[in-house]
Design an enzyme around this catalytic site. Structure first.
Site, PDB file in Angstrom:
ATOM      1  N   ARG A   1      50.426  47.685  42.641  1.00 21.64           N
ATOM      2  CA  ARG A   1      49.708  47.470  41.378  1.00 21.64           C
ATOM      3  C   ARG A   1      49.276  48.796  40.753  1.00 21.64           C
ATOM      4  O   ARG A   1      49.259  48.942  39.540  1.00 21.64           O
ATOM      5  CB  ARG A   1      48.547  46.492  41.557  1.00 21.64           C
TER       6      ARG A   1
ATOM      7  N   GLU B   1      54.029  32.952  44.841  1.00 20.11           N
ATOM      8  CA  GLU B   1      55.120  33.474  44.015  1.00 20.11           C
ATOM      9  C   GLU B   1      56.426  33.558  44.798  1.00 20.11           C
ATOM     10  O   GLU B   1      57.500  33.268  44.278  1.00 20.11           O
ATOM     11  CB  GLU B   1      54.717  34.851  43.462  1.00 20.11           C
TER      12      GLU B   1
ATOM     13  N   LYS C   1      60.902  42.050  34.217  1.00 22.53           N
ATOM     14  CA  LYS C   1      61.047  41.114  33.101  1.00 22.53           C
ATOM     15  C   LYS C   1      62.341  41.426  32.341  1.00 22.53           C
ATOM     16  O   LYS C   1      62.894  42.530  32.463  1.00 22.53           O
ATOM     17  CB  LYS C   1      59.799  41.192  32.219  1.00 22.53           C
TER      18      LYS C   1
ATOM     19  N   PHE D   1      48.155  33.354  25.147  1.00 19.62           N
ATOM     20  CA  PHE D   1      49.429  34.056  25.259  1.00 19.62           C
ATOM     21  C   PHE D   1      50.476  33.297  26.082  1.00 19.62           C
ATOM     22  O   PHE D   1      51.582  33.781  26.275  1.00 19.62           O
ATOM     23  CB  PHE D   1      49.208  35.456  25.857  1.00 19.62           C
TER      24      PHE D   1
HETATM   25  P1  CMP Z   1      51.859  39.775  34.442  1.00 21.51           P
HETATM   26  O1  CMP Z   1      51.396  40.847  35.347  1.00 21.51           O
HETATM   27  O2  CMP Z   1      53.244  39.258  34.584  1.00 21.51           O
HETATM   28  O3  CMP Z   1      50.842  38.534  34.603  1.00 21.51           O
HETATM   29  C1  CMP Z   1      50.487  37.684  33.541  1.00 21.51           C
HETATM   30  C2  CMP Z   1      51.143  38.080  32.262  1.00 21.51           C
HETATM   31  O4  CMP Z   1      50.577  37.502  31.107  1.00 21.51           O
HETATM   32  C3  CMP Z   1      50.944  39.573  32.054  1.00 21.51           C
HETATM   33  O5  CMP Z   1      51.708  40.306  32.949  1.00 21.51           O
HETATM   34  C4  CMP Z   1      51.372  39.689  30.599  1.00 21.51           C
HETATM   35  O6  CMP Z   1      52.786  39.598  30.462  1.00 21.51           O
HETATM   36  C5  CMP Z   1      50.747  38.418  30.043  1.00 21.51           C
HETATM   37  N1  CMP Z   1      49.425  38.691  29.488  1.00 21.51           N
HETATM   38  C6  CMP Z   1      48.288  38.879  30.141  1.00 21.51           C
HETATM   39  N2  CMP Z   1      47.255  39.066  29.292  1.00 21.51           N
HETATM   40  C7  CMP Z   1      47.775  38.988  28.061  1.00 21.51           C
HETATM   41  C8  CMP Z   1      47.219  39.095  26.776  1.00 21.51           C
HETATM   42  N3  CMP Z   1      45.920  39.320  26.586  1.00 21.51           N
HETATM   43  N4  CMP Z   1      48.038  38.968  25.738  1.00 21.51           N
HETATM   44  C9  CMP Z   1      49.351  38.732  25.927  1.00 21.51           C
HETATM   45  N5  CMP Z   1      49.949  38.605  27.141  1.00 21.51           N
HETATM   46  C10 CMP Z   1      49.161  38.748  28.208  1.00 21.51           C
END
Ligand code: CMP
Length: 140
Positions: free
Chosen positions: A87, A128, A11, A59
């Site tokens: 992961r 993706e 990111k 979010f």
């Molecule tokens: P990522 O693994 O990129 O996949 C989905 C993204 O949503 C996650 O990482 C976070 O950046 C965001 N995300 C997931 N859950 C939340 C949450 N509860 N609050 C804020 N951001 C979230």
């Protein structure tokens, strides 16, 4: 489990903080093969498509403004059980809960701006990769 592919992207904050090398070296050290790597300008539209499964969640807007209209660095990694191995190296979504020794556990604090994304299944990888590496063919 056979060799599989996974997709990771860093990111914008990971790039701004100069963490590309530190993060990539963790995957290399583990023995994963870096099949492809590129720096991409992630438009808002790409971010919305990439995260479409989260549309409507509280979010979502913050997530899109965190990753959209910014430069990201994406990798395709390959190795035995690559999806679950990556992961576990990445750690829990919330960096506050991510174990020390994981990428999010060592480098992050913010849940939305949690430094890195990694595919969570072969289906997610295929979806993706078609967005970030449309040129990628599974024969690579
Ligand atoms: P990522 O693994 O990129 O996949 C989905 C993204 O949503 C996650 O990482 C976070 O950046 C965001 N995300 C997931 N859950 C939340 C949450 N509860 N609050 C804020 N951001 C979230």
């Amino acid at each position: 489990m056979e060799e599989e592919y996974t997709l990771v992207f860093l990111k914008p904050s990971a790039i701004k903080r100069g963490l590309i090398g530190a993060i990539l070296s963790r995957f290399e050290r583990k023995g994963l093969e870096v099949v492809s790597i590129k720096s991409i300008y992630m438009t808002r539209e790409m971010a919305e498509e990439f995260y479409s499964v989260h549309k409507g969640k509280p979010f979502f807007e913050e997530l899109i403004s965190t990753v959209g209209e910014n430069k990201i660095v994406a990798f395709i990694l390959k190795g035995r059980s690559a999806i679950s191995v990556v992961r576990s190296l990445v750690g829990a979504t919330d960096p506050v809960k991510a174990a020390p020794g994981t990428i999010r556990g060592d480098f992050g604090l913010d849940i939305t701006d949690n430094l890195i994304h990694a595919s969570d299944s072969p289906e997610s990888f295929r979806r993706e990769v078609s967005i970030l590496f449309p040129e990628f063919k599974l024969t690579n």
